[in-house]
Design an enzyme around this catalytic site. Structure first.
Site, mmCIF file in Angstrom:
data_model
loop_
_atom_site.group_PDB
_atom_site.id
_atom_site.type_symbol
_atom_site.label_atom_id
_atom_site.label_comp_id
_atom_site.label_asym_id
_atom_site.label_seq_id
_atom_site.Cartn_x
_atom_site.Cartn_y
_atom_site.Cartn_z
ATOM 1 N N HIS A 15 -5.737 -37.292 -13.362
ATOM 2 C CA HIS A 15 -5.313 -36.035 -13.322
ATOM 3 C C HIS A 15 -5.147 -35.289 -14.649
ATOM 4 O O HIS A 15 -4.537 -34.186 -14.810
ATOM 5 C CB HIS A 15 -4.501 -35.431 -12.239
ATOM 6 C CG HIS A 15 -4.908 -35.853 -10.928
ATOM 7 N ND1 HIS A 15 -5.429 -35.235 -9.920
ATOM 8 C CD2 HIS A 15 -4.830 -37.202 -10.151
ATOM 9 C CE1 HIS A 15 -5.624 -35.726 -8.846
ATOM 10 N NE2 HIS A 15 -5.359 -36.954 -9.063
ATOM 11 N N HIS A 56 -9.859 -31.539 -14.970
ATOM 12 C CA HIS A 56 -10.346 -32.761 -14.047
ATOM 13 C C HIS A 56 -10.596 -32.097 -12.589
ATOM 14 O O HIS A 56 -10.436 -31.003 -12.231
ATOM 15 C CB HIS A 56 -9.180 -33.691 -13.987
ATOM 16 C CG HIS A 56 -7.884 -33.102 -13.078
ATOM 17 N ND1 HIS A 56 -6.892 -32.561 -13.912
ATOM 18 C CD2 HIS A 56 -7.394 -33.299 -12.102
ATOM 19 C CE1 HIS A 56 -6.085 -32.015 -13.012
ATOM 20 N NE2 HIS A 56 -6.304 -32.443 -11.753
ATOM 21 N N ASP A 79 -10.202 -32.960 -8.471
ATOM 22 C CA ASP A 79 -9.462 -33.534 -7.200
ATOM 23 C C ASP A 79 -10.428 -34.233 -6.240
ATOM 24 O O ASP A 79 -11.121 -33.336 -5.891
ATOM 25 C CB ASP A 79 -8.315 -32.529 -6.779
ATOM 26 C CG ASP A 79 -7.199 -32.362 -7.447
ATOM 27 O OD1 ASP A 79 -6.933 -33.054 -8.804
ATOM 28 O OD2 ASP A 79 -6.377 -31.698 -7.210
ATOM 29 N N HIS A 133 -6.836 -37.550 -2.900
ATOM 30 C CA HIS A 133 -5.742 -37.003 -3.457
ATOM 31 C C HIS A 133 -4.689 -36.506 -2.464
ATOM 32 O O HIS A 133 -3.378 -36.878 -2.590
ATOM 33 C CB HIS A 133 -6.022 -35.922 -4.434
ATOM 34 C CG HIS A 133 -4.745 -35.425 -5.307
ATOM 35 N ND1 HIS A 133 -3.974 -36.065 -5.889
ATOM 36 C CD2 HIS A 133 -4.465 -34.007 -5.736
ATOM 37 C CE1 HIS A 133 -3.175 -35.578 -6.486
ATOM 38 N NE2 HIS A 133 -3.457 -34.153 -6.560
ATOM 39 N N HIS A 167 -3.370 -27.498 -1.810
ATOM 40 C CA HIS A 167 -4.361 -28.373 -1.880
ATOM 41 C C HIS A 167 -4.854 -29.062 -0.375
ATOM 42 O O HIS A 167 -6.145 -28.968 -0.276
ATOM 43 C CB HIS A 167 -3.599 -29.752 -2.448
ATOM 44 C CG HIS A 167 -3.529 -30.013 -3.826
ATOM 45 N ND1 HIS A 167 -2.488 -29.153 -4.559
ATOM 46 C CD2 HIS A 167 -4.371 -30.375 -4.827
ATOM 47 C CE1 HIS A 167 -2.914 -29.382 -5.929
ATOM 48 N NE2 HIS A 167 -3.845 -30.434 -6.209
ATOM 49 N N GLU A 177 -9.408 -28.369 -11.687
ATOM 50 C CA GLU A 177 -8.171 -27.774 -12.200
ATOM 51 C C GLU A 177 -7.864 -27.995 -13.738
ATOM 52 O O GLU A 177 -8.722 -28.914 -14.442
ATOM 53 C CB GLU A 177 -6.872 -28.658 -11.896
ATOM 54 C CG GLU A 177 -6.568 -28.322 -10.264
ATOM 55 C CD GLU A 177 -5.862 -29.430 -9.717
ATOM 56 O OE1 GLU A 177 -5.058 -28.822 -8.766
ATOM 57 O OE2 GLU A 177 -5.552 -30.537 -10.017
HETATM 58 ZN ZN LIG Z 1 -5.473 -32.695 -9.865
#
Ligand SMILES: [Zn+2]
Length: 209
Positions: free
Chosen positions: A47, A51, A53, A57, A159, A171
């Site tokens: 991360h 990056h 996710d 995650h 999230h 992100e």
């Molecule tokens: Zn992340």
């Protein structure tokens, strides 16, 4: 045609989430020391920097980064500036024109945070805003903040709300130089088998009409 690179460079000075592994670079072979080539190795969190996710995650049952469909990661995207201080609320996203938008990149004050500074007071999504975006048909959400949840969040509710709607999260973008509008985005994470995330080179290309 114009390109915008939204990727924050990975360096040992790259800001990382509090407690996460810093980026380090080791030069194993060096031409200037008589070796046959320059050859380096890196240590980093998946991360780190800009990056993507993976569903993994936030869910053991979720697919890894290598299984995110490419057709979500490449395609038409809208960039919008949100002049919020911290929370992106349901009212903020409901005020957006999202007709036909499946990829949304949100430009906030976090684009102006330098690569080597971690914004502990980052811009985040409220869970109802995240869920609403998913319900509207958004499949990819990009943010210039290092997380879609506040730093202190224990349950990572935004999230999870995005995950429930199968929205892919990108992100730590840098949208500083990018005018609002529609583009083609290419957000390609490294293909790390079963990983919960991966650094990505994220690029916008202006649309040819
Ligand atoms: Zn992340």
């Amino acid at each position: 045609m114009q390109f915008y690179d939204l990727s924050r460079p990975l360096t040992p000075r790259s800001a990382v989430f509090p407690g996460d592994t810093p980026v380090s670079l080791t030069h194993n072979l060096l031409l200037r020391q008589g070796d046959a080539c320059n050859l380096s190795s890196i240590t980093l969190s998946v991360h780190a920097g800009t990056h993507v996710d993976a569903p993994r995650h936030n869910s053991d049952a979720g697919p890894g980064i290598d299984r995110i469909p490419l057709d979500v990661l490449i395609g038409r995207a809208r960039v919008v500036t949100l002049p919020v201080t911290n929370a992106i609320t349901l009212a903020d996203v409901q005020a957006l024109d999202l007709a036909g938008v499946t990829r949304l990149l949100v430009h906030t004050r976090d684009s102006d945070v330098p690569d080597d500074v971690f914004d502990h007071d980052l811009v985040f999504f409220t869970p109802d805003a995240a869920a609403w975006l998913g319900d509207q048909g958004v499949r990819l959400i990009g943010t210039d903040a290092p997380s879609v949840d506040p730093v202190s969040s224990a349950d990572l509710a935004a999230h999870r709300a995005f995950l429930r709607c199968a929205v892919v999260i990108v992100e730590n973008l840098c949208l500083r130089a990018v005018p609002d509008g529609d583009y083609e985005v290419m957000a390609l994470p490294l293909c790390i088998a079963e990983s919960d995330g991966a650094p990505a080179r994220v690029v916008l290309r202006t649309l040819t009409l």
